[in-house]
Write an enzyme that holds these catalytic residues in place. Sequence first.
Site, PDB file in Angstrom:
ATOM      1  N   VAL A  57       0.836  -1.201   0.000  1.00 19.02           N
ATOM      2  CA  VAL A  57       0.000   0.000   0.000  1.00 19.02           C
ATOM      3  C   VAL A  57       0.875   1.257   0.000  1.00 19.02           C
ATOM      4  O   VAL A  57       0.373   2.361   0.167  1.00 19.02           O
ATOM      5  CB  VAL A  57      -0.985  -0.025   1.197  1.00 19.02           C
ATOM      6  CG1 VAL A  57      -2.005  -1.150   1.025  1.00 19.02           C
ATOM      7  CG2 VAL A  57      -0.261  -0.178   2.538  1.00 19.02           C
ATOM      8  N   ASP A  58       2.197   1.052  -0.183  1.00 16.65           N
ATOM      9  CA  ASP A  58       3.087   2.211  -0.312  1.00 16.65           C
ATOM     10  C   ASP A  58       3.222   2.581  -1.794  1.00 16.65           C
ATOM     11  O   ASP A  58       2.653   1.927  -2.667  1.00 16.65           O
ATOM     12  CB  ASP A  58       4.461   1.918   0.331  1.00 16.65           C
ATOM     13  CG  ASP A  58       5.206   0.757  -0.334  1.00 16.65           C
ATOM     14  OD1 ASP A  58       5.292   0.731  -1.575  1.00 16.65           O
ATOM     15  OD2 ASP A  58       5.721  -0.131   0.384  1.00 16.65           O
TER      16      ASP A  58
ATOM     17  N   HIS B 220      -4.110  -4.213  -2.995  1.00 13.37           N
ATOM     18  CA  HIS B 220      -4.629  -3.940  -1.648  1.00 13.37           C
ATOM     19  C   HIS B 220      -4.795  -2.449  -1.378  1.00 13.37           C
ATOM     20  O   HIS B 220      -4.800  -2.018  -0.231  1.00 13.37           O
ATOM     21  CB  HIS B 220      -3.719  -4.582  -0.592  1.00 13.37           C
ATOM     22  CG  HIS B 220      -3.755  -6.088  -0.602  1.00 13.37           C
ATOM     23  ND1 HIS B 220      -2.844  -6.888   0.038  1.00 13.37           N
ATOM     24  CD2 HIS B 220      -4.633  -6.944  -1.198  1.00 13.37           C
ATOM     25  CE1 HIS B 220      -3.146  -8.165  -0.152  1.00 13.37           C
ATOM     26  NE2 HIS B 220      -4.225  -8.223  -0.910  1.00 13.37           N
TER      27      HIS B 220
ATOM     28  N   CYS C  96     -19.892  14.997   2.196  1.00 14.15           N
ATOM     29  CA  CYS C  96     -21.057  14.592   3.003  1.00 14.15           C
ATOM     30  C   CYS C  96     -20.826  14.668   4.506  1.00 14.15           C
ATOM     31  O   CYS C  96     -21.729  14.391   5.287  1.00 14.15           O
ATOM     32  CB  CYS C  96     -21.495  13.170   2.621  1.00 14.15           C
ATOM     33  SG  CYS C  96     -20.435  11.877   3.306  1.00 14.15           S
TER      34      CYS C  96
ATOM     35  N   GLY D  52       9.251 -11.159  -2.077  1.00 17.77           N
ATOM     36  CA  GLY D  52       8.964 -10.573  -0.755  1.00 17.77           C
ATOM     37  C   GLY D  52       7.545 -10.723  -0.287  1.00 17.77           C
ATOM     38  O   GLY D  52       7.022  -9.842   0.386  1.00 17.77           O
TER      39      GLY D  52
HETATM   40  P1  OAD Z   1       4.209 -10.605   4.845  1.00 19.60           P
HETATM   41  O1  OAD Z   1       4.673  -9.777   5.996  1.00 19.60           O
HETATM   42  O2  OAD Z   1       3.178 -11.648   5.099  1.00 19.60           O
HETATM   43  O3  OAD Z   1       5.482 -11.348   4.222  1.00 19.60           O
HETATM   44  C1  OAD Z   1       6.663 -10.644   3.940  1.00 19.60           C
HETATM   45  C2  OAD Z   1       7.581 -11.599   3.214  1.00 19.60           C
HETATM   46  O4  OAD Z   1       8.734 -10.879   2.839  1.00 19.60           O
HETATM   47  C3  OAD Z   1       8.058 -12.784   4.056  1.00 19.60           C
HETATM   48  O5  OAD Z   1       7.923 -13.982   3.310  1.00 19.60           O
HETATM   49  C4  OAD Z   1       9.531 -12.465   4.322  1.00 19.60           C
HETATM   50  O6  OAD Z   1      10.336 -13.643   4.410  1.00 19.60           O
HETATM   51  C5  OAD Z   1       9.874 -11.669   3.091  1.00 19.60           C
HETATM   52  N1  OAD Z   1      10.999 -10.744   3.258  1.00 19.60           N
HETATM   53  C6  OAD Z   1      11.424 -10.087   4.356  1.00 19.60           C
HETATM   54  N2  OAD Z   1      12.461  -9.295   4.080  1.00 19.60           N
HETATM   55  C7  OAD Z   1      12.719  -9.449   2.749  1.00 19.60           C
HETATM   56  C8  OAD Z   1      13.675  -8.891   1.846  1.00 19.60           C
HETATM   57  N3  OAD Z   1      14.579  -8.008   2.233  1.00 19.60           N
HETATM   58  N4  OAD Z   1      13.618  -9.289   0.544  1.00 19.60           N
HETATM   59  C9  OAD Z   1      12.699 -10.181   0.115  1.00 19.60           C
HETATM   60  N5  OAD Z   1      11.776 -10.723   0.920  1.00 19.60           N
HETATM   61  C10 OAD Z   1      11.785 -10.364   2.220  1.00 19.60           C
HETATM   62  O7  OAD Z   1       3.761  -9.598   3.678  1.00 19.60           O
HETATM   63  P2  OAD Z   1       2.808  -9.845   2.434  1.00 19.60           P
HETATM   64  O8  OAD Z   1       3.019 -11.197   1.858  1.00 19.60           O
HETATM   65  O9  OAD Z   1       2.957  -8.664   1.563  1.00 19.60           O
HETATM   66  O10 OAD Z   1      -2.508  -6.515   3.466  1.00 19.60           O
HETATM   67  O11 OAD Z   1       1.393  -9.788   3.139  1.00 19.60           O
HETATM   68  C11 OAD Z   1       0.238  -9.819   2.352  1.00 19.60           C
HETATM   69  C12 OAD Z   1      -0.800  -8.869   2.903  1.00 19.60           C
HETATM   70  O12 OAD Z   1      -1.051  -9.161   4.277  1.00 19.60           O
HETATM   71  C13 OAD Z   1      -0.372  -7.429   2.905  1.00 19.60           C
HETATM   72  O13 OAD Z   1      -0.599  -6.803   1.667  1.00 19.60           O
HETATM   73  C14 OAD Z   1      -1.208  -6.821   3.987  1.00 19.60           C
HETATM   74  C15 OAD Z   1      -1.278  -7.948   5.006  1.00 19.60           C
HETATM   75  O14 OAD Z   1      -2.453  -8.054   5.657  1.00 19.60           O
HETATM   76  C16 OAD Z   1      -2.978  -5.246   3.648  1.00 19.60           C
HETATM   77  O15 OAD Z   1      -2.401  -4.391   4.275  1.00 19.60           O
HETATM   78  C17 OAD Z   1      -4.272  -4.974   3.028  1.00 19.60           C
END
Ligand code: OAD
Length: 281
Positions: A128-129, A144, A183, A220
């Site tokens: 969301v950034d 998202h 509103c 990621g």
């Molecule tokens: P997560 O926090 O679930 O997962 C982050 C992933 O990034 C993990 O698998 C880490 O191992 C990996 N990671 C950490 N540092 C890293 C790096 N330097 N390079 C590459 N990978 C790295 O985040 P999302 O999968 O994005 O929804 O989570 C999905 C959604 O859950 C988000 O969009 C959010 C949340 O609820 C909303 O905010 C609507």
Amino acid sequence: MRQPSLDTEITRLSDARTLAPLSAATAIAQDLLIALRQAKHVVVFTGAGVSAESGIPTFRDALTGLWERFDAEDLATPNAFRKDKDLVWGWYEWRRMKVLMAQPNPAHLAIAALARHVAKLTVITQNVDDLHERAGSTDVLHLHGSLHQPRCASCGQAHHLPAAIPEEPEGGRRLSPPVCDHCGGPVRPGVVWFGEDLPARQLHLAQQQAQACDLFFTIGTSGLVYPAAHIPVLAKQAGAQVVQINPSKTPLDDVCTWSLQGAAGTVLPRLMESAGFDHSA
Ligand code: OAD
């Protein structure tokens, strides 16, 4: 068939164990470099990990994860906002401040640069950034929503926030949301909350692009939140080769042709260099 509302498979969290990063240089296979050089349409699908090296906490990583300090149910649901608007608005204003203070990292920059080297590149993000856009990527599909596009919770009218970076204490504070100019209803963050539908057009386009590409990167993301986590599977089923970049194992390992274990900000520039691509901004 899964519902297109935001959902998470918490039980699969135990599958994700952190591994020591391999040397990315040795982990990049020759056949991956050939696939990258020959790809006609590349899709890059990102999650919170791609912004981790910009200082934005991920959602589920131990010690740094945002949900370590707050229960998602208290902050990221429509019900949470109905129950305590000030708590939710204040927490999201703190997150917006963190993002506005952050800079794109080498992973965002490498993804933007990759567009110069392949015939077609589509960026799909769960983030969301706006760090992909600030790195130079265009037409990013935000599944998202965005911290930067709040809207009225009552009538849906877009709300324009002041350009200045908000000054919020670490972790956020209680803060009343602005009222809608149209509103008078309360303004809510422009993100998709648990239990809400994803933006239909963005989801449709993301699925379409995943099914049309020949090389798909998943970078990621923990692969735990649906329906977004199904998009790499769609790509694989449609015949794309899938590359994962993540320091940890994820449930998406099973659909990957190549899994590069390491931080995106290190692995992506090395991958670009190995392919003979310039990755500077
Ligand atoms: P997560 O926090 O679930 O997962 C982050 C992933 O990034 C993990 O698998 C880490 O191992 C990996 N990671 C950490 N540092 C890293 C790096 N330097 N390079 C590459 N990978 C790295 O985040 P999302 O999968 O994005 O929804 O989570 C999905 C959604 O859950 C988000 O969009 C959010 C949340 O609820 C909303 O905010 C609507």
